[in-house]
Design a protein around this motif. Structure first.
Motif, short mmCIF file in Angstrom:
data_model
loop_
_atom_site.label_atom_id
_atom_site.label_comp_id
_atom_site.label_asym_id
_atom_site.label_seq_id
_atom_site.Cartn_x
_atom_site.Cartn_y
_atom_site.Cartn_z
N ARG A 25 0.84 -1.21 0.00
CA ARG A 25 0.00 0.00 0.00
C ARG A 25 0.87 1.25 0.00
N GLY A 26 0.58 2.14 -0.93
CA GLY A 26 1.27 3.41 -1.01
C GLY A 26 2.62 3.37 -1.70
N VAL A 27 3.01 2.21 -2.25
CA VAL A 27 4.32 2.09 -2.91
C VAL A 27 4.10 1.96 -4.41
N GLU A 28 4.81 2.76 -5.17
CA GLU A 28 4.67 2.76 -6.62
C GLU A 28 5.84 2.06 -7.32
N ASP A 29 6.93 1.80 -6.62
CA ASP A 29 8.13 1.23 -7.24
C ASP A 29 7.88 -0.20 -7.69
N ASP A 30 8.39 -0.55 -8.87
CA ASP A 30 8.23 -1.90 -9.40
C ASP A 30 9.07 -2.93 -8.66
N ASP A 31 10.07 -2.48 -7.90
CA ASP A 31 10.94 -3.44 -7.23
C ASP A 31 10.57 -3.66 -5.77
N HIS A 32 9.41 -3.15 -5.34
CA HIS A 32 8.87 -3.39 -4.00
C HIS A 32 7.61 -4.24 -4.15
N LEU A 33 7.57 -5.39 -3.48
CA LEU A 33 6.46 -6.32 -3.64
C LEU A 33 5.82 -6.69 -2.31
N ALA A 34 4.54 -6.99 -2.35
CA ALA A 34 3.82 -7.61 -1.24
C ALA A 34 3.53 -9.03 -1.69
N LEU A 35 4.05 -10.00 -0.96
CA LEU A 35 3.98 -11.40 -1.37
C LEU A 35 3.35 -12.22 -0.26
N GLU A 36 2.25 -12.89 -0.60
CA GLU A 36 1.59 -13.81 0.33
C GLU A 36 1.76 -15.21 -0.22
N VAL A 37 2.29 -16.12 0.61
CA VAL A 37 2.53 -17.49 0.17
C VAL A 37 1.88 -18.45 1.16
N VAL A 38 1.11 -19.38 0.62
CA VAL A 38 0.49 -20.45 1.41
C VAL A 38 1.09 -21.76 0.91
N SER A 39 1.69 -22.53 1.83
CA SER A 39 2.31 -23.79 1.43
C SER A 39 2.38 -24.75 2.62
N PRO A 40 2.14 -26.03 2.37
CA PRO A 40 2.33 -27.01 3.44
C PRO A 40 3.80 -27.14 3.83
N ALA A 41 4.71 -26.64 3.03
CA ALA A 41 6.14 -26.68 3.35
C ALA A 41 6.45 -25.86 4.60
N PHE A 42 5.55 -24.97 4.99
CA PHE A 42 5.77 -24.12 6.16
C PHE A 42 5.40 -24.80 7.47
N GLU A 43 4.77 -25.96 7.38
CA GLU A 43 4.32 -26.67 8.59
C GLU A 43 5.51 -26.93 9.52
N GLY A 44 5.39 -26.48 10.76
CA GLY A 44 6.43 -26.70 11.77
C GLY A 44 7.63 -25.78 11.66
N GLU A 45 7.62 -24.86 10.71
CA GLU A 45 8.76 -23.94 10.52
C GLU A 45 8.50 -22.61 11.24
N SER A 46 9.57 -22.00 11.73
CA SER A 46 9.46 -20.67 12.34
C SER A 46 9.21 -19.65 11.24
N VAL A 47 8.81 -18.46 11.62
CA VAL A 47 8.61 -17.38 10.66
C VAL A 47 9.90 -17.11 9.89
N LEU A 48 11.02 -17.08 10.59
CA LEU A 48 12.30 -16.84 9.94
C LEU A 48 12.60 -17.93 8.91
N ASP A 49 12.39 -19.19 9.26
CA ASP A 49 12.65 -20.29 8.34
C ASP A 49 11.70 -20.25 7.14
N ARG A 50 10.46 -19.85 7.37
CA ARG A 50 9.50 -19.71 6.26
C ARG A 50 9.98 -18.65 5.28
N HIS A 51 10.42 -17.53 5.83
CA HIS A 51 10.90 -16.44 4.97
C HIS A 51 12.13 -16.88 4.19
N GLU A 52 13.01 -17.61 4.83
CA GLU A 52 14.21 -18.10 4.15
C GLU A 52 13.84 -19.03 2.99
#
Length: 81
Positions: A25-52
């Motif tokens: 929201r409020g960002v016009e630059d093409d190199d700034h993204l908002a990314l939502e990912v849903v995956s069973p690969a995240f099961e049991g992973e910390s937020v940091l590990d999910r982001h990695e």
């Protein structure tokens, strides 16, 4: 980098992932993204590990095409809540 290309890249690298890409929201630059990912690969992973996992999927694009990512990661069960 085109948002559809980012979504396709993440979905191809993470098992059964569903990625939604937009602009923060409020960002016009093409190199700034908002990314939502849903995956069973995240099961049991910390937020940091999910982001990695997502950063690994994006690979070199994080240093060449994408400057910043507002990242949300969830398992399918979390996304249903």
């Amino acid at each position: 980098m085109d948002p559809e290309d980012v979504a396709a890249l993440v979905e191809s690298e993470l098992p059964d992932a569903e990625a939604t890409v937009g602009r923060p929201r409020g960002v016009e630059d093409d190199d700034h993204l908002a990314l939502e990912v849903v995956s069973p690969a995240f099961e049991g992973e910390s937020v940091l590990d999910r982001h990695e996992l997502v950063y690994d999927a994006l690979g070199e694009h994080m240093t060449t095409d994408i400057h910043a990512v507002e990242l949300t990661t969830q398992t399918p069960e979390e996304a249903e809540e």
